[in-house]
Design a protein around this motif. Sequence first.
Motif, PDB file in Angstrom:
ATOM      1  N   SER A  24     -11.919  18.962 -65.860  1.00  0.00           N
ATOM      2  CA  SER A  24     -12.374  19.713 -67.035  1.00  0.00           C
ATOM      3  C   SER A  24     -12.463  21.220 -66.754  1.00  0.00           C
ATOM      4  N   LYS A  25     -12.559  21.567 -65.459  1.00  0.00           N
ATOM      5  CA  LYS A  25     -12.720  22.982 -65.090  1.00  0.00           C
ATOM      6  C   LYS A  25     -11.472  23.581 -64.432  1.00  0.00           C
ATOM      7  N   VAL A  27      -8.908  25.352 -64.842  1.00  0.00           N
ATOM      8  CA  VAL A  27      -8.323  26.229 -65.872  1.00  0.00           C
ATOM      9  C   VAL A  27      -6.987  26.858 -65.469  1.00  0.00           C
ATOM     10  N   ASP A  70     -12.010  19.392 -72.762  1.00  0.00           N
ATOM     11  CA  ASP A  70     -12.592  20.593 -72.147  1.00  0.00           C
ATOM     12  C   ASP A  70     -11.514  21.428 -71.467  1.00  0.00           C
ATOM     13  N   LEU A  71     -10.604  20.740 -70.774  1.00  0.00           N
ATOM     14  CA  LEU A  71      -9.513  21.451 -70.108  1.00  0.00           C
ATOM     15  C   LEU A  71      -8.640  22.186 -71.129  1.00  0.00           C
ATOM     16  N   GLN A  73      -9.488  23.264 -74.080  1.00  0.00           N
ATOM     17  CA  GLN A  73     -10.217  24.381 -74.702  1.00  0.00           C
ATOM     18  C   GLN A  73     -10.384  25.552 -73.746  1.00  0.00           C
ATOM     19  N   ASN A  74     -10.562  25.243 -72.444  1.00  0.00           N
ATOM     20  CA  ASN A  74     -10.892  26.301 -71.486  1.00  0.00           C
ATOM     21  C   ASN A  74      -9.683  26.811 -70.713  1.00  0.00           C
ATOM     22  N   GLY A  75      -8.644  25.966 -70.604  1.00  0.00           N
ATOM     23  CA  GLY A  75      -7.476  26.347 -69.816  1.00  0.00           C
ATOM     24  C   GLY A  75      -6.717  27.493 -70.457  1.00  0.00           C
ATOM     25  N   ARG A  76      -6.278  28.411 -69.653  1.00  0.00           N
ATOM     26  CA  ARG A  76      -5.544  29.571 -70.159  1.00  0.00           C
ATOM     27  C   ARG A  76      -4.038  29.423 -69.961  1.00  0.00           C
ATOM     28  N   GLY A  99      -9.688  19.006 -78.485  1.00  0.00           N
ATOM     29  CA  GLY A  99      -9.138  19.968 -77.533  1.00  0.00           C
ATOM     30  C   GLY A  99      -7.776  20.482 -77.957  1.00  0.00           C
ATOM     31  N   LYS A 102      -7.868  23.192 -80.521  1.00  0.00           N
ATOM     32  CA  LYS A 102      -8.389  24.498 -80.085  1.00  0.00           C
ATOM     33  C   LYS A 102      -7.510  25.176 -79.048  1.00  0.00           C
ATOM     34  N   SER A 103      -6.507  24.451 -78.535  1.00  0.00           N
ATOM     35  CA  SER A 103      -5.640  25.054 -77.517  1.00  0.00           C
ATOM     36  C   SER A 103      -4.620  25.987 -78.163  1.00  0.00           C
TER      37      SER A 103
END
Length: 269
Positions: A24-25, A27, A70-71, A73-76, A99, A102-103
């Motif tokens: 999930s983190k 990114v 989560d990945l 939404q947060n991944g760039r 997710g 939102k990506s």
Amino acid sequence: GNQLNLQCDGISKTEWAPALVALSKAVSLSRVRLYCDVLPSQTTSKSQKPNLSAVHQVAFSAKLGKALADLLQNGRRLTELEFQKINFSTEALTQLAMGIGKSNTLKTLKFQECFVGDDGFAALVPGLSDNESISQLVLNSCHLTDRSGQRIATVIRHHRNRRDATTWEDNLRQDSNQDRSKGLQMIEVQSNRLGDKSAQALSDALKKDTWLKELDLSKNYINADGGKSLAEMIEENDSLVSLNLKYNDGIDALTIATITRATAMNKDP
């Protein structure tokens, strides 16, 4: 870019717990592929269910869906997400859809031989409709019927309406620098149970569409009526350069030849 290629069969629930937190983190990942060598039967008996790999169990599936959301939404940098031979619960796909919606980096989403089903695909539709970056959608051997075929048509229509509106606004502003191609360009739904209702719904959605380039409906259950709808659609559509209808036993060779000729003309106007 960084890639994760994870074979999931033998991973226990205990081992998954830290892995999901890390996933999930993560990114900096650009591509994630989760796969199994064996997909359990949908008729697995209750006595066999405790032996199912954790990734296929309903309670765990939702946690995986949340970590992936989560990945997303947060991944760039995440551009590609691929799943092979994984059972997804509807709740997991609902989480995943949040997710996806939102990506703004995801370009390719692939489900190969996964159990998605009509309810699962219905859960994905809001995210697929809202996402503006996705260009490739693959749903091969995912247990989809005409209910899903009609929903795929809905997603195509959403993407078309958004792009048409954006183009119109850009023209008003005389802004020619915008990337107007963002959105679905290729959809592959091989080896499902799509029939004439799907063909009709997709034909209706694509008649006025100027964006989608490739549609693969091979190895489904489309018959003569569906083939006729698609042939009539391709006479009006000038953007599809590939429409694969192989191994739909109800479509005659003449119809397929007509469609192939029309897509060839789109390719080389």
